[in-house]
Design an enzyme around this catalytic site. Structure first.
Site, PDB file in Angstrom:
ATOM      1  N   HIS A   1      51.359  31.222  40.933  1.00  0.00           N
ATOM      2  CA  HIS A   1      52.223  31.869  41.926  1.00  0.00           C
ATOM      3  C   HIS A   1      52.106  31.186  43.298  1.00  0.00           C
ATOM      4  CE1 HIS A   1      48.878  33.742  44.070  1.00  0.00           C
ATOM      5  NE2 HIS A   1      48.352  33.994  42.878  1.00  0.00           N
TER       6      HIS A   1
ATOM      7  N   GLU B   1      45.648  37.965  36.593  1.00  0.00           N
ATOM      8  CA  GLU B   1      44.460  37.296  37.107  1.00  0.00           C
ATOM      9  C   GLU B   1      43.212  38.021  36.599  1.00  0.00           C
ATOM     10  OE1 GLU B   1      42.806  34.845  37.790  1.00  0.00           O
ATOM     11  OE2 GLU B   1      43.374  34.257  39.813  1.00  0.00           O
TER      12      GLU B   1
END
Length: 190
Positions: free
Chosen positions: A12, A85
């Site tokens: 990202h 994550e």
């Protein structure tokens, strides 16, 4: 269809907490202007490829990055919890300095001896690697001969790359960190 399945594994774009050196884990902070520009550069870099489908972490920073990359193209998107994550439990939202002060031993493990990281309330690197690799293997199995965009996160991507390069978690620090908005291509013959 191609004889090869390609996964374009994108980290990202930069977030506010990235700039502040805060650990995000499953918590979120918005993309910065630079993070948005990184996603647009990734869109341009991938412009020569036909993307057949996208998989993305449910965390907003990954979703926002994906939206900028596909930019209203008619691409099927699958949201996958396995692409999140690493869960950092009590460390999420804290700065590196705060985590160092709260638990110096686990701090050292997190940054330098990843195979030993075992913070109460957090995921281990092995648990993270198992779930991310499981998802990528499923994508390879289900999307044969296609170009697949996957938007995920720093440590999740690094742990996956360790698996695909046969790098043990004890040597994870030897691998370069994926940069915000950049991608790695994983390929597998059909």
């Amino acid at each position: 269809m191609s004889a090869v399945t390609n996964i374009f594994l994108v980290r990202h774009g930069q977030t506010e907490w990235n700039k502040e050196h805060r650990l995000q884990g499953h918590k979120n902070s918005p993309l910065t202007q630079e993070g948005k520009e990184q996603a647009i550069k990734t869109k341009q870099a991938l412009g020569g490829y036909e993307i057949h489908k996208a998989y993305v972490s449910p965390l907003q920073r990954a979703q926002d990055t994906l939206a900028l990359i596909i930019d209203q193209q008619a691409i099927d998107v699958v949201i996958s919890n396995n692409l999140k994550e690493i869960n950092l439990g009590p460390w999420e939202g804290k700065t590196k300095q705060q985590t160092l002060l709260s638990d110096p031993q686990q701090y050292t493990h997190f940054w330098q001896e990843q195979e030993k990281f075992n913070l109460a309330g957090a995921e281990t690197y092995q648990q993270l690697q198992n779930r991310v690799v499981s998802e990528l293997q499923t994508i390879f199995a289900n999307e044969k001969g296609k170009n697949i965009l996957v938007v995920s996160h720093w440590i999740a991507i690094k742990a996956a790359i360790a698996h695909y390069t046969s790098t043990p978690l004890s040597d994870l620090s030897s691998l370069p960190d994926p940069k915000n908005g950049e991608y790695t291509i994983l390929s597998e013959p059909r």
